[in-house]
Design an enzyme around this catalytic site. Structure first.
Site, PDB file in Angstrom:
ATOM      1  N   HIS A  93       0.819  -1.222   0.000  1.00 13.89           N
ATOM      2  CA  HIS A  93       0.000   0.000   0.000  1.00 13.89           C
ATOM      3  C   HIS A  93       0.848   1.265   0.000  1.00 13.89           C
ATOM      4  CE1 HIS A  93      -4.014  -1.892   0.691  1.00 13.89           C
ATOM      5  NE2 HIS A  93      -3.246  -2.890   1.051  1.00 13.89           N
ATOM      6  N   ASP A  95       3.848   9.313  -0.951  1.00  8.08           N
ATOM      7  CA  ASP A  95       2.583   8.686  -0.553  1.00  8.08           C
ATOM      8  C   ASP A  95       2.264   7.561  -1.525  1.00  8.08           C
ATOM      9  OD1 ASP A  95       0.171   8.306   0.792  1.00  8.08           O
ATOM     10  OD2 ASP A  95      -0.216  10.465   0.916  1.00  8.08           O
TER      11      ASP A  95
HETATM   12  P1  ADP Z   1      -2.870   7.234   4.903  1.00  6.84           P
HETATM   13  O1  ADP Z   1      -3.388   5.852   4.604  1.00  6.84           O
HETATM   14  O2  ADP Z   1      -1.371   7.385   4.751  1.00  6.84           O
HETATM   15  O3  ADP Z   1      -3.338   7.793   6.211  1.00  6.84           O
HETATM   16  P2  ADP Z   1      -4.701   8.130   2.773  1.00  6.84           P
HETATM   17  O4  ADP Z   1      -4.966   9.515   2.279  1.00  6.84           O
HETATM   18  O5  ADP Z   1      -4.474   7.147   1.701  1.00  6.84           O
HETATM   19  O6  ADP Z   1      -3.482   8.213   3.787  1.00  6.84           O
HETATM   20  O7  ADP Z   1      -5.940   7.614   3.630  1.00  6.84           O
HETATM   21  C1  ADP Z   1      -6.353   8.307   4.732  1.00  6.84           C
HETATM   22  C2  ADP Z   1      -7.794   7.923   5.087  1.00  6.84           C
HETATM   23  O8  ADP Z   1      -8.066   8.369   6.417  1.00  6.84           O
HETATM   24  C3  ADP Z   1      -8.820   8.605   4.187  1.00  6.84           C
HETATM   25  O9  ADP Z   1      -9.898   7.744   3.949  1.00  6.84           O
HETATM   26  C4  ADP Z   1      -9.248   9.823   4.999  1.00  6.84           C
HETATM   27  O10 ADP Z   1     -10.589  10.192   4.792  1.00  6.84           O
HETATM   28  C5  ADP Z   1      -9.071   9.348   6.431  1.00  6.84           C
HETATM   29  N1  ADP Z   1      -8.642  10.484   7.281  1.00  6.84           N
HETATM   30  C6  ADP Z   1      -7.480  11.139   7.213  1.00  6.84           C
HETATM   31  N2  ADP Z   1      -7.449  12.126   8.146  1.00  6.84           N
HETATM   32  C7  ADP Z   1      -8.609  12.089   8.791  1.00  6.84           C
HETATM   33  C8  ADP Z   1      -9.202  12.847   9.854  1.00  6.84           C
HETATM   34  N3  ADP Z   1      -8.576  13.864  10.433  1.00  6.84           N
HETATM   35  N4  ADP Z   1     -10.439  12.510  10.275  1.00  6.84           N
HETATM   36  C9  ADP Z   1     -11.093  11.501   9.686  1.00  6.84           C
HETATM   37  N5  ADP Z   1     -10.600  10.758   8.695  1.00  6.84           N
HETATM   38  C10 ADP Z   1      -9.383  11.034   8.242  1.00  6.84           C
END
Ligand code: ADP
Length: 451
Positions: free
Chosen positions: A154, A358
């Site tokens: 991932h 990322d």
């Molecule tokens: P990572 O897996 O590295 O955290 P991604 O952008 O691929 O990054 O996925 C992050 C997920 O977590 C997304 O579905 C996003 O909506 C959720 N997310 C990120 N920050 C928040 C937050 N502050 N509150 C709620 N959901 C969040």
């Protein structure tokens, strides 16, 4: 009869109907075709049991295995999150290399391989998720397991010169080559995997010099992960006015949503936003950057100072630019509900998705899905997000270049409606077509050897 699918991931849902894109996708596909989901049992225990334990049985079975307290330190906080995570996100300088971390990582993977070898049948399909379990296929093959084994990474795959920082650089080559399908997020990742085998006598190349398979026929392929776009778009539409946002009339909303992680480039993002503030003339729109970033992995050393650094940067920028009726940066340090998030995405005029590295970045895709197609916001996207290969109609930026990021903010805030609509329509087409169901189908097709 369809083959039994066995999914392995570090985390496994405990609720009957899980939420969250990937978890739901795996849950749905296991529900449809039956199978087993295996993951760690949650909090570390004093004495791990040597067997898989069934925790739920429905359309498919969920099974867990234990991790000891020392293994939690060494395998999870140590090797996975203090060695592989920084290295694979181009931050070898943040690695914390300790021989006992690697020992615990191998111990957990070896115990799991022993348990799986007893359990797996020759016509099963084994789908291993993420960097916690890179050695599993190699260990399973040593134990005589013959079924097809696929892996999906991932996070990004590192460049060859960075991998040299890993004491297990040579082992990594063998770990990867033991899979039938080594899935990564992007074409760039496929190239980086292949570069690792350039001098390998067993690598197979096509007529254009591209490597097509590794030693035993393993194939690195890219499968960009998607979101449940239709569902998220419907949620955002339903939640359009649900959240009161205390913005002064006439101010634009620029949004950032991330876990607090050094790979997300949050300080660089604030500096880029500051460049927009500095270049602003009285006739350019006033915008507030709303950054939602809850802390994560606070028990890993490299994460301890990020929050302070970010708060100081925001404080300095606000000190220089705030006015009586305008705070340029607002920073929210907690998780927000999915409904709220969908609503805020839809209301935002601009999203800044500017990671330094990322694997994919799902926030970019969620923002696109959440927009009103008749009055969409503008996505600013880093070249270093995996999503950049698909979302080419975003405003692409180099997150290290604050002046360029600042200009992109200005361009996004003043973009004419026709251009916003045209860009968004093309972005939405991709997010809707290459969604999470498409991703699961594509991966399983490759794992079965039919796609
Ligand atoms: P990572 O897996 O590295 O955290 P991604 O952008 O691929 O990054 O996925 C992050 C997920 O977590 C997304 O579905 C996003 O909506 C959720 N997310 C990120 N920050 C928040 C937050 N502050 N509150 C709620 N959901 C969040």
């Amino acid at each position: 009869m369809t083959a039994r699918l066995i999914v392995v991931s570090n985390r496994i849902p405990t609720e009957a109907e899980p939420s969250g894109g990937l978890v739901v996708a795996l849950h749905d596909c296991l529900t449809a075709q039956g199978g087993v989901w295996i993951g760690t049992s949650g909090a570390p225990v004093k004495q791990p049991e040597p067997e898989l334990r069934q925790i739920a049985q429905g359309a498919y079975t969920r099974m867990v295995f234990d991790i000891s307290e020392d293994e939690h330190e060494g395998y999870y906080l140590g090797y996975a999150n203090s060695v592989l995570w920084p290295l694979f996100h181009r931050r070898a300088d943040l690695m914390h290399v300790q021989p006992e971390y690697a020992d615990h990582y191998m111990a957990v993977n070896t115990r799991l391989a022993d348990m799986l070898a007893d359990f797996a049948q020759p016509d099963d399909l084994l789908w291993i998720h993420d960097y916690h379990f890179l050695p599993l296929a190699a260990l399973l093959r040593e134990r005589g397991v013959t079924c097809r084994i696929g892996f999906f990474l991932h996070i990004p795959f590192p460049v060859v010169s960075d991998i040299l920082a890993l004491p297990q650089a040579n082992e990594l080559k063998d770990w990867v080559a033991a899979y039938d399908v080594f899935g990564v997020q992007t074409e760039g990742d496929v190239g980086r995997v292949m570069a690792h085998y350039r001098d390998d006598p067993d690598a197979v190349f096509d007529t254009q010099g591209r490597m097509v398979s590794l030693d035993d026929g393993a194939t690195p392929r890219h499968f960009p992960i998607g979101i449940d776009a239709r569902d998220f778009a419907a949620l955002a539409q339903a939640q359009a006015d649900a959240v009161p946002l205390a913005m002064t009339l006439g101010q634009k909303l620029v949004l950032g949503v991330d876990r607090l992680d050094y790979s997300k480039g949050l300080v660089h993002r604030f500096d880029g936003f500051a460049a927009y503030l500095e270049a602003r003339t009285p006739d350019t729109p006033k915008a507030t950057l709303l950054q939602i970033a809850p802390p994560s992995r606070e028990d890993v050393d490299a994460y301890k100072d990020i929050r302070t650094e970010l708060e100081q940067t925001a404080g300095m920028i606000n000190g220089a630019h705030a006015e009586l009726d305008w705070t340029p940066i607002r920073y929210i340090r907690r998780n927000v509900e999915r409904d709220t998030l969908a609503s805020v995405y839809r209301r935002a005029d601009v999203a800044m998705v500017t990671p330094l590295a990322d694997g994919m970045n799902l926030v970019a895709k969620e923002f696109v899905a959440a927009q009103d197609p008749d009055d969409p916001g503008v996505l600013i996207l880093s070249h270093f997000a995996g999503a950049a290969e698909q979302l080419t109609d975003a405003l692409m930026v180099n997150p290290y270049d604050a002046a360029e990021v600042g200009e992109a903010v200005q361009t996004a805030l003043t973009m004419p409606l026709a251009e916003r609509k045209a860009r968004h329509a093309r972005l939405l087409e991709n997010v809707m077509t290459e969604d999470i169901a498409w991703w699961t189908r594509s991966y399983l097709g490759a794992l079965r050897g039919t796609g």
